[in-house]
Design a protein around this motif. Structure first.
Motif, short mmCIF file in Angstrom:
data_model
loop_
_atom_site.label_atom_id
_atom_site.label_comp_id
_atom_site.label_asym_id
_atom_site.label_seq_id
_atom_site.Cartn_x
_atom_site.Cartn_y
_atom_site.Cartn_z
N ALA A 1 19.55 -13.39 27.25
CA ALA A 1 19.40 -12.98 28.64
C ALA A 1 17.87 -12.55 28.97
CB ALA A 1 20.22 -11.71 28.87
N ALA A 2 17.58 -12.94 30.11
CA ALA A 2 16.13 -12.56 30.57
C ALA A 2 16.52 -11.91 32.01
CB ALA A 2 15.36 -13.76 30.98
N CYS A 3 15.50 -10.80 32.20
CA CYS A 3 15.56 -10.02 33.45
C CYS A 3 14.45 -10.21 34.32
CB CYS A 3 15.72 -8.49 33.02
SG CYS A 3 15.59 -7.16 34.31
N ALA A 4 14.76 -10.21 35.64
CA ALA A 4 13.63 -10.16 36.82
C ALA A 4 14.28 -9.84 38.05
CB ALA A 4 13.46 -11.87 36.84
N THR A 5 13.65 -8.78 38.53
CA THR A 5 14.22 -7.91 39.74
C THR A 5 13.82 -8.68 41.25
OG1 THR A 5 14.01 -6.00 38.38
CG2 THR A 5 14.54 -5.78 40.67
N GLY A 6 14.69 -8.83 41.95
CA GLY A 6 14.54 -9.48 43.13
C GLY A 6 14.32 -10.75 43.24
N HIS A 7 14.44 -11.57 44.58
CA HIS A 7 14.29 -12.96 44.56
C HIS A 7 13.05 -13.82 44.24
CE1 HIS A 7 15.31 -16.96 46.72
NE2 HIS A 7 13.92 -16.98 46.89
N ALA A 8 11.89 -13.26 44.44
CA ALA A 8 10.74 -13.78 43.92
C ALA A 8 10.51 -13.70 42.59
CB ALA A 8 9.64 -13.21 44.65
N ALA A 9 10.70 -12.81 41.97
CA ALA A 9 10.57 -12.48 40.32
C ALA A 9 11.71 -13.64 39.63
CB ALA A 9 10.57 -11.16 39.96
N ALA A 10 12.88 -13.43 40.20
CA ALA A 10 13.88 -14.16 39.60
C ALA A 10 13.72 -15.88 39.59
CB ALA A 10 15.35 -13.94 40.44
N MET A 11 13.06 -16.12 40.91
CA MET A 11 12.75 -17.59 40.97
C MET A 11 11.75 -17.99 40.04
SD MET A 11 13.02 -20.24 42.77
CE MET A 11 13.68 -19.97 44.34
N ALA A 12 10.75 -17.12 39.94
CA ALA A 12 9.60 -17.43 38.89
C ALA A 12 10.20 -17.22 37.54
CB ALA A 12 8.56 -16.26 38.90
N ALA A 13 11.25 -16.46 37.07
CA ALA A 13 11.77 -16.41 35.75
C ALA A 13 12.63 -17.61 35.42
CB ALA A 13 12.45 -15.24 35.49
N ALA A 14 13.42 -18.15 36.55
CA ALA A 14 14.34 -18.95 36.50
C ALA A 14 13.49 -20.54 35.95
CB ALA A 14 15.18 -19.08 37.59
N HIS A 15 12.44 -20.59 36.81
CA HIS A 15 11.75 -21.81 36.53
C HIS A 15 11.10 -21.98 35.16
CE1 HIS A 15 11.84 -24.04 40.27
NE2 HIS A 15 11.73 -23.04 41.05
N ARG A 16 10.61 -20.55 34.70
CA ARG A 16 9.95 -20.50 33.38
C ARG A 16 11.27 -20.83 32.47
NH1 ARG A 16 7.48 -16.09 35.15
NH2 ARG A 16 9.06 -14.53 34.32
N LEU A 17 12.08 -20.49 32.49
CA LEU A 17 13.33 -20.82 31.45
C LEU A 17 13.72 -22.26 31.52
CD1 LEU A 17 15.85 -17.67 32.20
CD2 LEU A 17 14.76 -18.09 30.12
N LEU A 18 13.86 -22.82 32.59
CA LEU A 18 14.07 -24.09 32.91
C LEU A 18 12.88 -25.09 32.34
CD1 LEU A 18 15.85 -23.78 36.47
CD2 LEU A 18 16.98 -24.36 34.02
N GLU A 19 11.96 -24.80 32.59
CA GLU A 19 10.80 -25.35 32.17
C GLU A 19 10.69 -25.38 30.56
OE1 GLU A 19 5.97 -25.85 32.93
OE2 GLU A 19 6.75 -24.28 33.47
N GLY A 20 11.16 -24.16 29.93
CA GLY A 20 11.26 -23.98 28.67
C GLY A 20 12.39 -24.99 27.94
N GLY A 21 13.32 -25.47 28.69
CA GLY A 21 14.20 -26.30 28.00
C GLY A 21 15.46 -25.57 28.20
N THR A 22 15.80 -24.57 28.76
CA THR A 22 16.99 -23.84 29.23
C THR A 22 17.97 -25.02 29.70
OG1 THR A 22 16.40 -21.48 29.10
CG2 THR A 22 18.11 -22.00 30.32
N GLY A 23 19.16 -25.00 29.23
CA GLY A 23 20.02 -25.90 29.70
C GLY A 23 20.86 -25.63 31.21
N GLY A 24 20.74 -24.30 31.61
CA GLY A 24 21.51 -23.87 33.03
C GLY A 24 21.42 -22.38 32.75
N ILE A 25 21.66 -21.73 33.90
CA ILE A 25 21.82 -20.30 33.96
C ILE A 25 22.95 -19.67 34.88
CG2 ILE A 25 20.28 -18.65 35.11
CD1 ILE A 25 17.96 -20.38 35.06
N VAL A 26 23.35 -18.62 34.15
CA VAL A 26 24.22 -17.78 34.82
C VAL A 26 23.69 -16.32 35.27
CG1 VAL A 26 26.29 -16.32 34.31
CG2 VAL A 26 26.07 -18.41 33.24
#
Length: 234
Positions: free
Chosen positions: A23-48
């Motif tokens: 699990a990763a944590c990011a509060t709010g839309h902008a932070a969550a967008m940045a965190a999601a892109h970092r996860l996916l760029e790092g090879g994460t296969g999908g996000i819940v």
């Protein structure tokens, strides 16, 4: 590729990790967008997208789980969740309610705010991170799902002290809450009611974290063949 959970509060992330989920944590839309892109760029296969939500449907009580069929924005654009993930989560959590979740950029504070979002989108619940997860995963062609527990129901407003209670990293900020209460002690009753409801929501999340199938997050989109993965994401 392994998948991950993204939450808006550090406490939600701890619940997921105690259930054995990354699990990763990011509060709010902008932070969550940045965190999601970092996860996916790092090879994460999908996000819940996992955590608490505000209730919009009048039949959802504090602690009700919502398994999103789709995420909708305030302009009406609909982002469907991964059907195979949704089916697996439905089998693991048959008590969860199905419905759309609306992604908002600001909290739905008043009962009127919630009624407006319900009328505008037909969504069952609202949160601040799921829309970012949906958009990021669709940009990368990766699956996503949304599992949320209702904290504040449709008929209850959020006290201002609660909005002051999180810092920018999703951690509780007791000093800010106390300062707000000192400015308006009348909020104490509403804050106590919210704390009770939040406890129910967090208990539901703990149970959900234990019930999520390990292979949902352990090996990409449930070990499906590449053609099926494309169909699920499309």
């Amino acid at each position: 590729m392994a998948a991950a959970i993204l939450t808006g509060m550090a406490l939600e992330a701890r619940i997921a990790r105690r259930g054995g989920l990354p699990a990763a944590c990011a509060t709010g839309h902008a932070a969550a967008m940045a965190a999601a892109h970092r996860l996916l760029e790092g090879g994460t296969g999908g996000i819940v997208s996992f955590g608490i939500a505000g209730g919009l449907a009048p039949d959802l009580r504090p602690g009700s789980l919502v398994l999103a069929s789709a995420v909708v924005d305030e302009d009406g654009a609909v982002h469907e969740t991964c059907q195979s993930w949704r089916n697996r989560l439905r089998n693991a959590l048959p008590q969860a309610h199905s419905g759309m979740v609306v992604g908002a950029r600001m909290p739905a504070v008043t009962v009127g705010d919630k009624a407006r979002l319900r009328a505008l989108t037909g969504a069952a619940a609202v949160d601040l991170e799921s829309l970012a997860v949906a958009r990021a995963c669709q940009a990368w062609g990766r699956p996503f799902a949304v599992l949320r527990a209702v904290a504040d129901p449709a008929w209850r407003a959020l006290p201002a002290a609660a909005l002051a209670g999180l810092d920018g990293e999703g951690r509780m900020a007791p000093g800010a809450v106390l300062a707000r209460l000192a400015a308006d002690p009348r909020e104490l009753v509403a804050l106590g009611r919210l704390a009770w409801d939040l406890g129910k929501a967090l208990a539901s999340l703990r149970g959900a974290a234990r019930a999520i199938p390990v292979d949902l997050l352990g090996g990409g989109p449930l070990g499906l063949d590449p053609a099926q993965r494309v169909r699920d994401v499309a």
